[in-house]
Motif scaffolding. Structure first.
Motif, PDB file in Angstrom:
ATOM      1  N   ARG A   1       0.840  -1.205   0.000  1.00  0.00           N
ATOM      2  CA  ARG A   1       0.000   0.000   0.000  1.00  0.00           C
ATOM      3  C   ARG A   1       0.873   1.251   0.000  1.00  0.00           C
ATOM      4  O   ARG A   1       1.343   1.683   1.054  1.00  0.00           O
ATOM      5  CB  ARG A   1      -0.933  -0.022   1.219  1.00  0.00           C
ATOM      6  CG  ARG A   1      -1.869  -1.213   1.170  1.00  0.00           C
ATOM      7  CD  ARG A   1      -2.947  -1.206   2.217  1.00  0.00           C
ATOM      8  NE  ARG A   1      -3.992  -2.146   1.832  1.00  0.00           N
ATOM      9  CZ  ARG A   1      -5.090  -2.378   2.516  1.00  0.00           C
ATOM     10  NH1 ARG A   1      -5.320  -1.735   3.636  1.00  0.00           N
ATOM     11  NH2 ARG A   1      -5.986  -3.227   2.078  1.00  0.00           N
TER      12      ARG A   1
ATOM     13  N   ASP B   1      -3.687  -3.428   8.471  1.00  0.00           N
ATOM     14  CA  ASP B   1      -5.023  -2.926   8.138  1.00  0.00           C
ATOM     15  C   ASP B   1      -5.234  -1.577   8.804  1.00  0.00           C
ATOM     16  O   ASP B   1      -5.654  -0.603   8.179  1.00  0.00           O
ATOM     17  CB  ASP B   1      -6.077  -3.937   8.619  1.00  0.00           C
ATOM     18  CG  ASP B   1      -7.493  -3.453   8.353  1.00  0.00           C
ATOM     19  OD1 ASP B   1      -7.738  -2.971   7.230  1.00  0.00           O
ATOM     20  OD2 ASP B   1      -8.342  -3.551   9.268  1.00  0.00           O
TER      21      ASP B   1
ATOM     22  N   ASP C   1      -4.805   2.557   6.961  1.00  0.00           N
ATOM     23  CA  ASP C   1      -5.872   3.571   6.942  1.00  0.00           C
ATOM     24  C   ASP C   1      -5.378   4.874   7.557  1.00  0.00           C
ATOM     25  O   ASP C   1      -5.651   5.963   7.056  1.00  0.00           O
ATOM     26  CB  ASP C   1      -7.106   3.103   7.733  1.00  0.00           C
ATOM     27  CG  ASP C   1      -8.124   2.375   6.864  1.00  0.00           C
ATOM     28  OD1 ASP C   1      -7.709   1.754   5.859  1.00  0.00           O
ATOM     29  OD2 ASP C   1      -9.327   2.425   7.194  1.00  0.00           O
TER      30      ASP C   1
HETATM   31 MG    MG Z   1      -8.782  -1.846   5.946  1.00  0.00          MG
END
Ligand code: MG
Ligand code: IPM
Length: 368
Positions: A109, A252, A256
């Motif tokens: 990411r 996770d 964000d």
């Molecule tokens: Mg997520």
């Protein structure tokens, strides 16, 4: 001419409208570079349940298996039909199932705050330094998401006991650590490994294994950080991070947080890869944000995360580095020209123009 098969699974919420723009940009890129894609669309998520009674219809899974890569939108509408059991709901039955089915253990990411979007960063200017540029490498097929036992027991008298299990093995940590170190070698050569070694058995093993793997990469500076401190450091001094290596759940959460710092979750693409990373690696590409049901179908969603996911697909699955870079440049150009979807718009910007999903896609396709 190189030809690739892409399964396009738009899914729910804003999925279809951002996918439309991503395909538009992909088509524009094909015109400029020497490749073509055969794109086949198929339902997934609630769209799959509506079309074929399953979040991941058999035909959709078959299509994925026959494709060179999956371009994914987003799935899950928390308010829809609470009677459908959790195992059959799109998050588990489609997204987590595909991750596991294809062994996509490495989730990349890339979080970047473009200069032109400094206003969209919630942090004070002095904390933004010369810009924020972080790659979160998230382990995607282990940890608490998949560990067994995973269940809720009825204790009687209206009481329940919920159990999720955090499990990691040495090989699982090794392979994701290699991915992260290799990525760091291509960047600023700094790796921050996130864990909770002061409390969790998993954290102790994670730290040991990452340290050992790191011996193979003497050019990369390795540091370890507890996850709570990592969350805080992202707020205080995000410019200290180059590559952040996280287990599934920590990745996770921190991705964000990092995305919000970089302006908006609507800007964050992701690549999920399996065992090899040569040319033509099978991969799964999706925006890291969700279905955003509140703005779905209104031409308000930011399509950039989906469009940048196409760039990641061209780079990691098809080895088309120039075409990938062209898309990333086009996104920058469209932003610098003042195009802003609502999530990155600020009335205080002199040259900014609020645009819809479609207009943003047009601007980026034109810039390619
Ligand atoms: Mg997520
Ligand atoms: C993500 C999402 C998913 C996850 C959800 C939708 C299951 O939040 O990709 O970050 O938790 O992995």
């Amino acid at each position: 001419m190189k030809k690739f098969k892409v399964a396009a699974l738009a899914g729910d919420g804003i999925g279809p409208e951002v996918m439309r723009e991503a395909i538009k940009v992909l088509r524009a890129t094909e015109k400029k570079f020497d490749f073509t894609t055969e794109i086949t669309e198929a339902p997934v998520g609630w769209a799959g349940i509506d079309a074929a009674g399953k979040a991941l219809p058999d035909a959709t899974l078959e299509l994925c298996k026959k494709s060179d890569s999956i371009l994914f939108g987003s799935v899950g509408l928390p308010d829809r039909d609470p009677t459908i059991p959790k195992e059959e709901r799109p998050e588990r039955a489609a997204l987590l199932r595909i991750r596991k089915e294809f062994g996509l253990f490495a989730n990349l990411r890339p979080v970047q705050l473009p200069k032109a979007l400094a206003h969209a960063c919630p942090l004070a200017k002095e904390r933004q330094g010369d810009g924020i540029d972080i790659l979160v490498v998230r382990e995607l097929t282990g940890g608490m998401y998949f560990g067994q036992p995973k269940k809720t027991e009825d204790l009687g008298g209206g009481n329940f006991r919920a159990i999720d299990t955090m499990v990691y093995t040495t090989p699982e940590i090794e392979r994701i650590a290699h991915v992260a170190f290799k990525a760091a070698q291509l960047r600023r050569k700094k790796l921050t490994s996130i864990d909770k070694a002061n409390v969790l058995e998993n954290g102790i093993l994670w730290r040991e294994v990452v340290t050992r793997v790191g011996k193979n990469y003497p050019d990369v500076t390795l540091e370890h950080m507890f996850v709570d401190n990592g969350a805080m450091q992202l707020m205080l001094r995000p410019t200290q991070f180059d590559v952040m290596l996280c287990e599934n759940m920590f990745g996770d959460i921190l991705s964000d947080e990092a995305a919000a710092i970089a302006g908006s979750l609507g800007m964050l693409p992701s690549a999920s890869l399996g065992a090899t990373s040569n040319e033509n690696t099978f991969g799964f590409y999706e925006p890291a944000g969700g279905t955003a049901p509140d703005i779905a179908g209104k031409n308000l969603a930011n399509p950039i995360a989906q469009i940048l996911s196409v760039a990641l697909m061209l780079r990691h699955s098809f080895g088309l580095n120039d075409a990938a870079a062209a898309i990333e440049r086009a996104v920058k150009t469209a932003i610098e020209a003042g195009n802003r979807t609502g999530d990155i718009f600020s009335a205080s910007e002199a040259n900014a123009r609020k645009v819809g999903t479609r207009e943003m896609g047009d601007a980026i396709a034109a810039a390619v």
